[in-house]
Design a protein around this motif. Structure first.
Motif, short mmCIF file in Angstrom:
data_model
loop_
_atom_site.label_atom_id
_atom_site.label_comp_id
_atom_site.label_asym_id
_atom_site.label_seq_id
_atom_site.Cartn_x
_atom_site.Cartn_y
_atom_site.Cartn_z
N ARG A 84 0.86 -1.19 0.00
CA ARG A 84 0.00 0.00 0.00
C ARG A 84 0.89 1.24 0.00
N GLU A 126 1.11 5.72 -0.41
CA GLU A 126 0.45 7.04 -0.37
C GLU A 126 1.11 7.95 -1.39
N ASP A 151 5.01 9.05 -1.36
CA ASP A 151 5.93 8.01 -0.90
C ASP A 151 7.02 7.77 -1.95
N ALA A 159 -2.16 7.50 -4.53
CA ALA A 159 -2.31 6.54 -3.43
C ALA A 159 -3.03 5.31 -3.94
#
Length: 137
Positions: A60, A62, A65, A84
């Motif tokens: 996962r 965002e 990142d 994201a």
């Protein structure tokens, strides 16, 4: 057209169907999952890629990142994810042979596919990205 030749970045390929981040990452959000890679400008700035460290499928992320490490003959630089979501696929061909990104950044050089959290990520369209490139050099 002559004024653009003073700015090499303005002459680079900017596919109309893609959306772009200020960090020179492209997103094809017309696909599901969305496809992500780096722009021709980013490739030109980095030089020949020698190593690409891809994230794991299922990870996962965002927006903002640092998800991929790109190493070239000039620098080591992170790819900052502009969206994201969850990593759905990674392009193993890119980690096996990073030069594919250099030779075909908008095609075979895609890096990952991501299932987006947001249907409308905050990205630039092709014309806005061209404007950004014109300001750079």
């Amino acid at each position: 057209m002559n004024e653009q030749s003073d700015n090499p970045a303005a002459d680079l390929e900017v596919p109309e169907q893609l959306r772009y981040s200020d960090d020179h990452v492209w997103v094809d959000d017309s696909l599901d999952p969305a496809m992500i890679g780096i722009t021709e400008y980013a490739v030109d700035q980095m030089g020949e890629l020698v190593y690409v460290d891809l994230p794991e499928v299922g990870e996962r992320v965002e927006a903002g990142d640092e998800i991929i490490e790109l190493e070239s003959s000039k620098a080591v630089q992170p790819l900052v994810c502009p969206v994201a979501g969850t990593i759905a696929y990674v392009n193993r061909d890119v980690s096996d042979d990073p030069s594919v990104v250099t030779t075909d950044p908008y095609g075979e050089g895609w890096m990952l596919k991501i299932t987006l959290d947001d249907d409308e990520p905050d990205l630039l369209d092709a014309e806005q990205y061209r404007g950004l490139l014109r300001k750079i050099e």
